[in-house]
Write a protein that holds these residues in place. Structure first.
Motif, mmCIF file in Angstrom:
data_model
loop_
_atom_site.group_PDB
_atom_site.id
_atom_site.type_symbol
_atom_site.label_atom_id
_atom_site.label_comp_id
_atom_site.label_asym_id
_atom_site.label_seq_id
_atom_site.Cartn_x
_atom_site.Cartn_y
_atom_site.Cartn_z
ATOM 1 N N PRO B 373 0.868 -1.475 0.236
ATOM 2 C CA PRO B 373 0.010 -0.019 0.086
ATOM 3 C C PRO B 373 0.793 1.453 0.044
ATOM 4 N N GLY B 377 0.964 3.261 -3.165
ATOM 5 C CA GLY B 377 0.142 4.300 -2.839
ATOM 6 C C GLY B 377 1.003 5.609 -2.868
ATOM 7 N N ILE B 404 -6.967 6.956 -2.702
ATOM 8 C CA ILE B 404 -5.710 6.300 -2.569
ATOM 9 C C ILE B 404 -5.312 6.219 -1.357
ATOM 10 N N GLN B 407 -6.582 4.096 1.048
ATOM 11 C CA GLN B 407 -6.396 2.512 1.067
ATOM 12 C C GLN B 407 -4.716 2.323 1.420
ATOM 13 N N VAL B 408 -4.047 3.425 2.052
ATOM 14 C CA VAL B 408 -2.705 3.217 2.506
ATOM 15 C C VAL B 408 -2.889 3.224 4.022
ATOM 16 N N GLY B 410 -3.133 2.690 7.857
ATOM 17 C CA GLY B 410 -3.565 1.768 8.660
ATOM 18 C C GLY B 410 -3.286 0.419 8.190
ATOM 19 N N ARG B 411 -2.564 0.403 7.036
ATOM 20 C CA ARG B 411 -2.659 -1.036 6.229
ATOM 21 C C ARG B 411 -1.157 -1.338 6.073
ATOM 22 N N THR B 412 -0.249 -0.821 6.758
ATOM 23 C CA THR B 412 1.257 -0.688 6.182
ATOM 24 C C THR B 412 1.836 -1.296 7.470
#
Ligand SMILES: Cc1cc2nc3c(=O)[nH]c(=O)nc-3n(C[C@H](O)[C@H](O)[C@H](O)COP(=O)(O)O)c2cc1C
Ligand code: SF4
Ligand code: SF4
Ligand code: FES
Lengths: 569, 456
Positions: B373, B377, B404, B407-408, B410-412
């Motif tokens: 991400p 991203g 965009i 979608q990045v 909290g997910r890395t």
């Protein structure tokens, strides 16, 4: 499910309770419960990298009071679940009691859609010319979890399209999703770290360290584990679309390790061999050299025509003549661990019908302490279990040579053994009634009275007993050469000719019914029961034999190994 | 609760920064009472020192604001492995230039702080990981370490206490991500600065060389010296409840007097900082936007109102940007962070889309590239906003920017993902009208110049 409930823990996936082995990686645990957690970077045999983020799920654990450590209960007296505020990667968690995950929530779905979109924005999307197409995780998960359209209108990154990493592997950097599986393989399994990334961010580029090559004999495993079409096999590249290929389970004959494989063919032609996972034998790995063995099927030296004294004859004529020579004798038999258990069994029968000494030839050489053992044949232990031999063979057949010289033996049946290499000179052989069954030409084959070409491991079925005394079976991947028959059929027919008691050509099932009866160590077994992952036999009766194999992956010798002869195979 | 105090600095860690005649050699430091706190500390038990730091409520000054005493508490003392202390001197967050003054002007304060912290945590070895661009800074620190060693303030059997500890300076190679503590640790181990996956690689347990490790910011370690000097409870009296001590505000951008100001937490507001300390906006200009604590913190916009209920006094407030008190709690209530205190001020001459594109370019360049991400991203945002500012924007690009970023975050693997996302997530809703205005003007062939100032 495993029986031992004490090692199972309760987990909850999408509201369903399941029992799974404690400590199992959650990606595997979900799959164990029939729930797919899509993933790229996770590989069961490598350390966790957690970089692809495809396996993000919502995760929660049973709540406990911070100060007292007491479980926090809801109004129904059930322990509450504390859901983590952010999604977590499943691949970095192991199954612990009460672990909850949500694999189909809106957040989980959004995570997957997002990651898929990101993986594709700089991907070249050259599926039409990509070897991986058809077995590509990127294609599969894009279909299952992707958005279905692209919002990306910028220019894509440009990276090297054909980097030669080593003699057998070519890299397309644009397709690489930077999952680092290949890097971890070279570091952790091959212990030969040559791969790494240069540049940063989305410009990161996989490459070899300066002055190094990916030239290990295990390099092609990187191609297998690459989830996309970035790493390609130089041998297989652009040769065939994988959806046309039919995989058949087989066993690698490169050594007594007995690597489990899949042989991929189309219309009778083999295109590649890949390892098949067997956690007791080869995990998911295989040597590069074993993958090239399919080339022996179409090798220039392959023998295709039966001959009597050099003249081309029909197979029936050759079998008849062979039977006559064996019958007239006195006869000796030369074989090795190259023969399958079934073939060895029939050889045993033959040596009873027409008694004669059975000699085995040793094929030991240097191993690699991994999946290439010191024994270059796949089935030496078959010779022990079928009772053909009771001691380890030597490399030379001096006793046989003496017997020939003394006229005590007249007919020799060689099962693919080059007798000249084993110390029986051409002059002596010329005076011998030599019956040769084998696949490829060598010095000895030219001197055979009767030459019966046989089939390679890819063209027939059977089983081998590997260095661990594990009985494993291989299936027929491609049809045999026209006009030739499997060795077990040839042997059955010779037996029939000699005994005068002709039986129909046996199927594997029938053969195994007989084997199970005749050989105590194989009783209760059948060809079907060997299954895809093999059966461990009790080899303790042979613990005192100094086998040549040194320690290797999943193998510890019982005794100090005998020194290898170092002869080549 | 928030009373208007006469605006003044309260210099604790910056006491000698820019002081007339103050030099960075050990003689000057000793003349000013240097290493006395350390001598006192070495008479105490390490666990008592740790308790003082816990009591002080000191929070990390590296950006995340994690309570230092708590971080120290998590350290695994039972493993039998050596414990390492790392000073994070990578200072790379755009807008942040506070550690630099400490390193260049008062290196012995850092060394004293480190030697106290190392002793308090039974550390076997300490490191200073300094950003590659601080070439002189590294020389100064190395020199200071040698001076301190000559006086036995570090090295073997420090001051006869029986305690030994070395400090080693290690220079980075110019990557922002090596400021993230686990990326830093990898880099220190000689590898690519790839942040580690947490769990399991929490530095307190599996840090440098898989040993328990403490990573603290330069300023944090300097503050420790003063915590031990004053005592934790005394230190906790400075500032506000939940944010004790002082903060260094490094103000850059469109103000009359950019610079650094050490101010007691909560003692004044952004308005005081920007007007009284920094002299207000440039002549004829008006403030428009403020990135409060380093480039990754969420942007604030003049004209916004923040309705907050303050946890410290239970009162409700309605604040504009200039009314926000300068403490972590109050700033947090307004949806952003105090971060590193590196405030970037933008006035009405700023094209906000250009400003965003500038930040996106930075984060796209600095993503380590490990996780999907952030890697994809951040570069997508860079390419997208780059295109938007080169006259080829489409209205649908504006919501796409935010999508965009969503979608990045909290997910890395590491917080760089948030650093990528937050500027976009905060700026798009606040400035989308301006972006769309610019896009439509460009589409009709007009030049875009938000406030009509002459373009330079
Ligand atoms: C992308 C990124 C960059 C960072 N850069 C720095 C830095 O340059 N200096 C620093 O002290 N902390 C930096 N941090 C914070 C560190 O990870 C860590 O939280 C900090 O050094 C801990 O020190 P403290 O507790 O004293 O604040 C960064 C964090 C992230 C996510
Ligand atoms: S080449 Fe394949 S295995 Fe290696 S990092 Fe790229 S995608 Fe992963
Ligand atoms: S969030 Fe970005 S910087 Fe952090 S590990 Fe992932 S790619 Fe690297
Ligand atoms: S499979 Fe979990 S992050 Fe890649």
């Amino acid at each position: 499910m495993p029986e031992d409930a004490s090692k199972l823990v309760n987990i909850n996936i999408d509201g369903q309770d399941y029992k799974v082995p404690a400590g199992m990686n959650m990606v595997d645990a979900a799959s164990y419960c029939g729930v797919e957690i899509p993933h790229y970077c996770y590989h069961p045999k490598l350390t966790v990298a957690g970089n692809c983020r495809m396996c993000l799920v919502e995760m929660g654990t049973p709540m406990r009071d911070r100060s007292t450590g007491e479980p926090v209960l809801d109004e129904n007296g059930v322990q509450k679940i504390g859901w983590m505020p952010k999604p977590a990667i499943a691949c970095a968690s192991n199954a612990t009691p009460g672990l909850h995950i949500r694999t189909n929530s809106d957040l989980t779905k959004a995570c997957r859609t997002g990651v898929m979109e990101f993986l594709l924005v700089n991907h070249p999307l050259d599926c039409p010319i990509c070897d991986q197409a058809g077995e590509c995780r990127l294609q599969e998960f894009a279909t299952d979890y992707g958005r279905g359209y692209s919002r990306f209108v910028e220019e894509k990154n440009v990276k090297p399209k054909r980097t030669v990493l080593g003699p057998r592997v070519i890299l397309d950097d644009e397709r690489c999703i930077l999952c680092s599986r290949c890097v971890r393989f070279t570091e952790e399994i091959d212990e030969n770290p040559v791969l790494g990334f240069t540049q940063r961010g989305s410009h990161s580029t996989l490459t070899c360290y300066p002055g190094q090559e990916l030239d290990s004999n295990y390099s092609l495993n990187t191609v297998d584990i690459c989830p996309v079409g970035a790493l390609t096999s130089t041998d297989f590249r652009f040769k065939m679309r994988v959806w046309f290929l039919k995989p058949v389970n087989s066993i690698c004959t490169e050594s007594s390790a007995g690597v489990n494989t899949e042989v991929w063919s189309r219309e009778g032609k083999i295109y590649r061999i890949t390892p098949r996972r067997n956690d007791a034998v080869n995990d998911t790995w295989m040597a590069d050299s074993g993958r090239a063995l399919y080339k022996q099927v179409e090798a220039e030296s392959r023998m295709k025509l039966p001959r009597i004294s050099g003249n081309q004859v029909s197979l029936a004529e050759a079998i008849e003549r062979a039977a006559e020579l064996i019958k007239s004798g006195p006869t000796a038999y030369v074989a090795s661990g190259k023969l399958s258990v079934e073939e060895q069994f029939l050889l045993g029968k033959l040596a009873k019908v027409k008694p004669g000494s059975v000699y085995f030839v040793d094929h030991s050489r240097e191993g690699d302490s991994r999946l290439i053992s010191e024994d270059a044949t796949p089935n030496l232990r078959g010779g022990l279990v079928t009772g053909l031999i009771s001691e380890l063979p030597g490399e030379r057949l001096d006793a046989l040579a003496d017997a020939l010289k003394a006229g005590e033996v007249k007919t020799v049946v060689s099962f693919g053994e080059n007798l000249i290499n084993a110390g029986i000179g051409p002059e002596l052989l010329k005076k011998t009634d030599l019956v040769y069954l084998g696949t490829h030409r060598n010095d000895t084959t030219d001197l055979a009275r009767v030459l019966i070409p046989t089939l390679t491991v890819f063209e027939k079925a059977g089983s081998f007993i590997n260095r661990q005394f594990r009985l494993q079976r291989f299936l027929q991947a491609v049809p045999g050469l026209a006009g030739l028959l499997p060795d077990v059929v040839v042997l059955t027919r010779i037996l029939g000719d000699i005994s005068g008691d002709k039986t129909p050509d046996p199927s594997m099932t029938e053969l195994w019914a007989e084997i199970a009866q005749a050989i105590p160590a194989l009783k209760d077994l059948s060809f079907a029961k060997i299954g895809d992952s093999g059966v461990e036999l009790d080899g303790s009766a042979y613990d005192n034999l100094p086998f040549h194999e040194k320690p290797g992956w999943h193998y510890e010798p019982k005794l100090e190994p005998a020194t290898t002869s170092g002869s080549s195979f | 609760m928030i009373q208007k105090l006469p605006v003044q600095e309260r210099r604790i860690v910056y006491k000698h920064v820019d002081e007339e005649g103050y030099t960075n050699d050990i003689e000057c430091y000793l003349k000013n009472g240097g290493y006395e706190v350390m001598k006192k500390a070495y008479q105490a038990q390490p666990e008592d020192l740790r308790q003082e730091v816990l009591n002080s409520g000191l929070k990390g000054r590296g950006g995340a604001g994690f309570p230092t005493g708590m971080k120290w508490k998590f350290v695994d003392h039972k493993s039998g492995k050596p414990i390492y202390l790392i000073c994070n001197a990578d200072e790379s967050e755009p807008g942040t230039f506070k550690d630099r003054q400490l390193i260049y002007q008062d290196p012995h304060q850092l060394i004293e702080g480190m030697m106290i912290s190392a002793f308090a945590n039974n550390c076997a070895q300490a490191f200073i990981y300094i950003r590659g661009e601080f070439i002189n800074g590294a020389r100064i620190l190395e020199n200071a370490i040698e001076e301190a060693r000559a006086k036995n303030f570090l090295g073997d059997d420090v001051l006869g206490s029986g305690y030994s500890c070395e400090i080693t300076v290690c220079r980075g190679a110019g990557a922002y991500i090596c400021g993230e503590e686990t990326g830093l640790i990898e880099s220190l181990e000689g590898k690519r600065g790839y942040p580690r996956v947490k769990p399991p690689y929490f530095p307190a347990v599996l840090g440098l060389y898989q040993c328990p490790t403490i990573v603290n910011n330069v300023e944090t370690l300097c503050q420790v010296k003063h915590v031990i000097d004053m005592g934790g409870d005394e230190f906790a009296k400075i500032g506000v409840k939940g944010d004790s001590g002082t903060h260094i505000w490094g103000v850059s951008g469109h103000v009359q007097r950019p610079g650094y100001y050490e101010i007691e937490a909560g003692a004044c507001t952004f308005g005081d900082l920007l007007h009284d300390f920094c002299g207000g906006p440039l002549p004829g200009r008006q403030f428009k936007a403020l990135i409060p604590g380093g480039s990754s913190t969420k942007v604030l916009k003049w004209g916004e109102k923040f309705k907050v209920k303050h946890p410290n006094d239970g009162q409700e407030y309605e604040w504009g940007v200039e009314d926000i008190p300068l403490d972590a709690i109050s700033i947090g209530l307004c949806g952003t962070f105090l971060g590193t205190g590196g405030s970037i001020v933008m006035d009405d001459s700023t094209d906000m889309l250009e400003a965003l594109a500038n930040l996106n370019a930075f984060y796209g360049h600095e993503s380590c590239g490990q996780c999907t991400p952030c890697r994809e991203g951040s570069l997508w945002l860079e390419k997208l906003s780059g295109r938007m500012t080169s006259g080829k924007a489409r209205p649908e690009d504006v919501p796409l920017l935010k999508d965009i970023a969503d979608q990045v975050a909290g997910r890395t693997i590491c917080a760089h993902g948030e650093a990528v996302a937050w500027p976009v997530q905060s700026a798009v809703p606040k400035f989308q009208d301006e972006y769309l205005d610019k896009i439509s003007k460009q589409a009709s062939g007009q030049r875009y110049n938000p406030a009509g100032y002459p373009l330079i």
